[in-house]
Scaffold this motif. Structure first.
Motif, mmCIF file in Angstrom:
data_model
loop_
_atom_site.group_PDB
_atom_site.id
_atom_site.type_symbol
_atom_site.label_atom_id
_atom_site.label_comp_id
_atom_site.label_asym_id
_atom_site.label_seq_id
_atom_site.Cartn_x
_atom_site.Cartn_y
_atom_site.Cartn_z
ATOM 1 N N GLU A 53 39.156 50.346 48.009
ATOM 2 C CA GLU A 53 39.662 49.812 48.279
ATOM 3 C C GLU A 53 38.930 48.182 48.173
ATOM 4 O O GLU A 53 38.127 47.880 48.451
ATOM 5 N N LEU A 54 39.479 46.924 48.501
ATOM 6 C CA LEU A 54 38.482 45.481 47.983
ATOM 7 C C LEU A 54 38.669 45.084 50.047
ATOM 8 O O LEU A 54 39.642 45.116 50.446
ATOM 9 N N ASP A 55 37.343 44.411 50.005
ATOM 10 C CA ASP A 55 36.888 43.504 50.981
ATOM 11 C C ASP A 55 37.558 42.203 50.879
ATOM 12 O O ASP A 55 38.103 41.913 49.520
ATOM 13 N N PRO A 56 38.156 41.372 51.589
ATOM 14 C CA PRO A 56 38.781 39.863 50.911
ATOM 15 C C PRO A 56 38.282 39.143 50.260
ATOM 16 O O PRO A 56 38.526 38.509 49.597
ATOM 17 N N LEU A 57 37.312 39.204 50.167
ATOM 18 C CA LEU A 57 36.395 38.130 49.118
ATOM 19 C C LEU A 57 36.265 38.800 47.522
ATOM 20 O O LEU A 57 37.468 38.350 46.652
ATOM 21 N N GLU A 58 36.675 39.982 47.176
ATOM 22 C CA GLU A 58 36.395 40.651 46.150
ATOM 23 C C GLU A 58 38.107 40.662 45.857
ATOM 24 O O GLU A 58 38.741 40.464 44.429
ATOM 25 N N PHE A 59 39.301 40.790 47.000
ATOM 26 C CA PHE A 59 40.360 40.467 46.770
ATOM 27 C C PHE A 59 40.615 39.427 46.095
ATOM 28 O O PHE A 59 41.630 39.542 45.556
ATOM 29 N N LYS A 60 40.130 38.255 46.729
ATOM 30 C CA LYS A 60 40.395 36.934 46.557
ATOM 31 C C LYS A 60 40.607 36.708 45.226
ATOM 32 O O LYS A 60 41.243 35.890 44.504
ATOM 33 N N ASP A 61 39.441 37.627 44.404
ATOM 34 C CA ASP A 61 39.087 36.837 43.484
ATOM 35 C C ASP A 61 40.706 38.129 41.792
ATOM 36 O O ASP A 61 40.307 37.078 41.127
ATOM 37 N N LEU A 62 40.638 39.048 42.674
ATOM 38 C CA LEU A 62 41.524 39.241 41.969
ATOM 39 C C LEU A 62 42.812 38.890 41.726
ATOM 40 O O LEU A 62 44.044 38.492 41.390
ATOM 41 N N LEU A 63 43.696 38.508 43.177
ATOM 42 C CA LEU A 63 44.209 38.005 43.286
ATOM 43 C C LEU A 63 44.348 36.307 42.812
ATOM 44 O O LEU A 63 45.573 35.736 42.276
ATOM 45 N N LYS A 64 43.597 35.545 42.508
ATOM 46 C CA LYS A 64 43.079 34.469 41.478
ATOM 47 C C LYS A 64 43.818 34.291 40.152
ATOM 48 O O LYS A 64 44.726 34.267 39.517
ATOM 49 N N GLU A 65 43.101 36.195 39.751
ATOM 50 C CA GLU A 65 43.693 36.564 37.958
ATOM 51 C C GLU A 65 45.046 36.381 38.282
ATOM 52 O O GLU A 65 45.678 36.537 36.782
ATOM 53 N N LYS A 66 45.594 37.191 39.031
ATOM 54 C CA LYS A 66 47.087 37.796 39.338
ATOM 55 C C LYS A 66 48.114 36.449 39.428
ATOM 56 O O LYS A 66 48.874 36.323 38.386
ATOM 57 N N ALA A 67 47.942 35.946 39.704
ATOM 58 C CA ALA A 67 47.893 34.321 41.090
ATOM 59 C C ALA A 67 48.280 33.627 38.853
ATOM 60 O O ALA A 67 49.314 32.706 38.263
ATOM 61 N N LYS A 68 47.451 33.548 38.219
ATOM 62 C CA LYS A 68 47.659 32.839 36.613
ATOM 63 C C LYS A 68 49.264 33.631 35.995
ATOM 64 O O LYS A 68 49.897 32.787 35.509
ATOM 65 N N ILE A 69 49.526 34.837 35.926
ATOM 66 C CA ILE A 69 50.438 35.470 35.463
ATOM 67 C C ILE A 69 51.890 34.444 35.770
ATOM 68 O O ILE A 69 52.780 34.529 34.941
ATOM 69 N N VAL A 70 52.149 34.525 36.425
ATOM 70 C CA VAL A 70 52.798 33.610 37.371
ATOM 71 C C VAL A 70 52.639 32.431 37.689
ATOM 72 O O VAL A 70 53.569 30.929 38.333
ATOM 73 N N GLU A 71 51.946 31.668 37.299
ATOM 74 C CA GLU A 71 51.545 30.175 37.325
ATOM 75 C C GLU A 71 51.245 29.192 38.309
ATOM 76 O O GLU A 71 51.762 28.783 39.070
#
Lengths: 254, 443
Positions: free
Chosen positions: A114-132
């Motif tokens: 599982e990811l803590d909020p900071l780790e997840f933030k990084d993942l989310l940042k990458e994924k958000a690029k996919i839908v701009e």
């Protein structure tokens, strides 16, 4: 991956699906088309496990498991995802909180980290690029005050984060302007790979200009009445749905 | 009722005599007379009964039955262990009261600009210039019929006087922190009295918090008045997290000058029984108020909010959002009055009260009351009591969230819509955590 056998379903006692048969393999993109009221959205909601829809006959196998026995949350954690036609607003809960909870539920289910909020933030940042999508969307309440296009992009962002095996997109193209449609479609294409499958539920052929289906199935009055390749979608665009009402039942819908 | 009255007056009577003894001639003679009149009024009317319309659903008999000892006649709990209640943003702009008495050694007002007064009300009474506004304020309250108000006027011995001079904006939130705890078996009673005067075009944030380091039985009976001059802007955040065995009865009374803006957010989570009366009077054109609140109760807690928004002049706007989350066998009362007086044209008044019942045994009585005597106005109100929407739960489940965390997240979001109005990070964090704890969950 998915096998639907002789599926009947009703809502409030009205039978909507009347014997659906459909087989989806890994790597395939299927489009389900049909006029309003044909049962397209019902099929999507039945697959996701919406509580208002009752399956009266038939079965659905997902990777060999009886999908209909699983609760909606288990289906999701097993890898079934539905992008909603009308995504729900969740005031007071940020997109990031919501997605991290969903992500961690799945990780837990699969016995992964599982990811803590900071780790997840990084993942989310990458994924958000996919839908701009901009970072500001992550701290905003889920779908609250989002435009139609933003809501649909947010659905695809959720899909990107949850990384499902089977994605069912319910009228994801409805209400989108051309730019949003392109972003959403490109997002879906980027996320697709040979181990996954996609079912696109759509009224219009327009989305299929961006996402090329391997198979097109036409639904009418709760049954699949015609099946073919991507050229069938173009034929429908040209002729409309009326010519199908003469009872020409496709071979695959027995 | 008469036998209860006999018990209650004996303990308050002793306290009242002791207070007069203690203050002697230190207080102005008008105040001594006012205290005597108020105490006589209290002895006459006692505590309100459920036969009174305003107290129909809130039975204060448990308060009347207990022998409370007003704090000034009581031993003071030590100052240790109160650090947990400090908000970082207000570390150097706060007055700390323990059982209603100001504790200077725990207080600091270093961060406040020159000209701004945040002082003990007793000190303000002793010094000339503030006496007039205090006297007006006390006289206004003394006209109230309420036994609780009369008891406060008779017995208050500490509290805060806040003055923001014209045109001054105070950046640091001014925190009035009330900490209570009973010790040695005697139930403490405190009677905080606060007057905030924000002169023309000033701006300030007032935080009023109530907390306890323990779970003892005590009574808080508070009166807070806020006077806004023309163009003043006051944000007022009240956080009530008393011990769940305590009783909390409080009045907030705000008066708005022309084009003034008053934003009040009240969080009620604590106390066995709490009653908050919040009245906002707009007697000058162009005033605007936001009066929002959240009550979140469970087990046998009872919480009651009575609000009154009085549109007396044209072109005023009021917005009200009160939300309730009830679990266990808890009870909540929401009574929201909106008056639009003759001639108060172009009033815009909105009121919403939404309640979420998490248990079959919880109960809420909600009563919006709109009385309109002007014809060119825009007014709307709505009240709802229910459970979480099935569509919302399904949406979360369809993302793999199990049903229970899904419901918790939605409940958290329901509360958050009010909590996020509090523009002070450390308070918001504390309340987020309190909500999650109440739901036995994490995020």
């Amino acid at each position: 991956m998915l096998e639907i056998r002789n599926l009947y379903a009703s809502v409030d006692g009205n039978e909507i699906l009347k014997g659906i048969n459909l087989k989806v393999n890994k790597g395939e993109v299927h489009a389900i088309m049909g006029p309003n009221g044909s049962g397209k959205s019902t099929l999507a909601k039945v697959l996701a496990g919406h509580p208002s829809y009752e399956v009266t006959r038939g079965e659905v196998l997902f990777e060999g498991k009886n999908l209909l026995e699983l609760s909606p949350d288990v289906r999701a954690r097993e890898g079934v995802f539905m992008a909603f036609q009308y995504p729900i607003e969740v005031p007071g809960v940020s997109n990031a909180q919501f997605l991290r909870l969903a992500y961690n539920e799945k990780q837990k289910h699969l016995g992964q980290e599982e990811l803590d909020p900071l780790e997840f933030k990084d993942l989310l940042k990458e994924k958000a690029k996919i839908v701009e999508m901009e970072a500001s969307f992550m701290t905003r309440s889920v779908n609250e005050g989002f435009s139609g296009g933003e809501k649909k992009r947010n659905e695809i962002l959720q899909m990107a984060v949850l990384d499902p095996k089977l994605s069912v997109l319910d009228e994801t193209d409805s209400g989108l302007d051309i730019d949003a449609l392109r972003i959403v479609a490109e997002g879906v294409n980027k996320l697709h790979d040979p181990n996954k499958a996609v079912i696109l539920v759509t009224h219009y052929q327009r989305l299929l200009n961006y996402i090329t289906p391997d198979f097109v199935h036409v639904l009418s009055a709760g049954r699949i009445v015609k099946e073919g390749g991507k050229e069938l979608a173009l034929e429908l665009e040209e002729k409309g749905y009326d010519w199908l009402k003469n009872g020409s039942v496709a071979a695959g819908a027995k | 009722m008469s036998s209860q009255l006999a018990t209650q007056s004996s303990s308050y009577n002793t306290a009242f005599r002791a207070l007069l003894e203690k203050t002697g001639n230190a207080e102005p003679s008008w105040l001594r007379r006012m205290r005597e009149d108020s105490f006589a009024h209290f002895e006459r009317v006692g505590f309100p009964s459920v036969k009174e319309e305003e107290w129909k659903y809130t039975n204060v008999a448990p308060i009347a039955k207990l022998q409370f000892v007003p704090a000034f006649a009581n031993g003071q709990p030590g100052g240790n262990g109160f650090g947990a209640f400090v908000y970082d943003e207000a570390r150097r702009s706060r007055l700390v009261f323990v059982n209603g008495m100001l504790r200077r050694e725990l207080s600091s007002v270093e961060a406040l600009p020159a000209g701004v007064s945040v002082i003990d009300i007793g000190e303000a009474l002793a010094k000339g210039p503030n006496e007039t506004s205090l006297r007006e304020s006390l006289e206004r309250a003394a006209k109230s019929e309420s036994g609780f108000t009369a008891l406060n006027t008779a017995l208050f011995s500490s509290g805060a006087f806040v003055f923001i001079p014209a045109g001054v904006s105070v950046a640091a939130p001014i925190h009035l922190q009330f900490i209570s705890e009973s010790s040695h078996g005697a139930a403490a009673a405190s009677f905080p009295r606060v007057l905030v005067v924000a002169a023309e075009n000033s701006a300030a944030t007032i935080v009023e918090s109530y907390a306890s380091p323990g779970e003892s039985v005590y009574l808080t009976n508070a009166i807070v008045e806020v006077r806004l001059g023309a163009g003043a802007h006051v944000q007022h955040f009240k956080v009530q997290r008393e011990s769940t065995s305590a009783f909390h009865v409080a009045t907030t009374d705000a008066e708005l000058g022309a084009n003034a803006r008053y934003d009040a957010t009240t969080i009620n989570m604590g106390a066995a029984l709490s009653r908050h009366t919040i009245d906002v009077t707009m007697d000058h054109e162009g005033a605007e108020c936001w009066v929002d609140g959240l009550y979140m109760v469970d087990a046998n807690q009872h919480t009651d909010t009575h609000s009154m928004i009085d549109h007396r002049q044209p072109h005023c706007t009021s917005h009200q959002l009160y939300k309730g989350i009830l679990d266990g066998k808890s009870r909540a009362v929401f009574n929201g009055k909106v008056f639009v007086r003759h001639g108060a044209q172009l009033t815009n008044a909105q009121q919403t009260n939404k309640n979420l019942l998490l248990s079959n045994e919880a109960q809420v009585n909600t009563k919006p009351q709109l009385e309109i005597f002007a014809d060119d106005v825009k007014c709307a109100h709505g009240a709802a009591v229910g459970q979480l929407e099935a569509d919302e739960i399904f949406y979360l489940e369809s993302r793999g969230i199990r049903p229970e965390p899904a419901r918790n997240l939605l409940t958290y979001g329901f509360a958050e819509e009010v909590i996020e109005k509090i523009k002070i990070d450390s308070i918001r964090r504390e309340l987020d955590q309190a909500v999650l704890n109440r739901l036995h969950t994490t995020l």
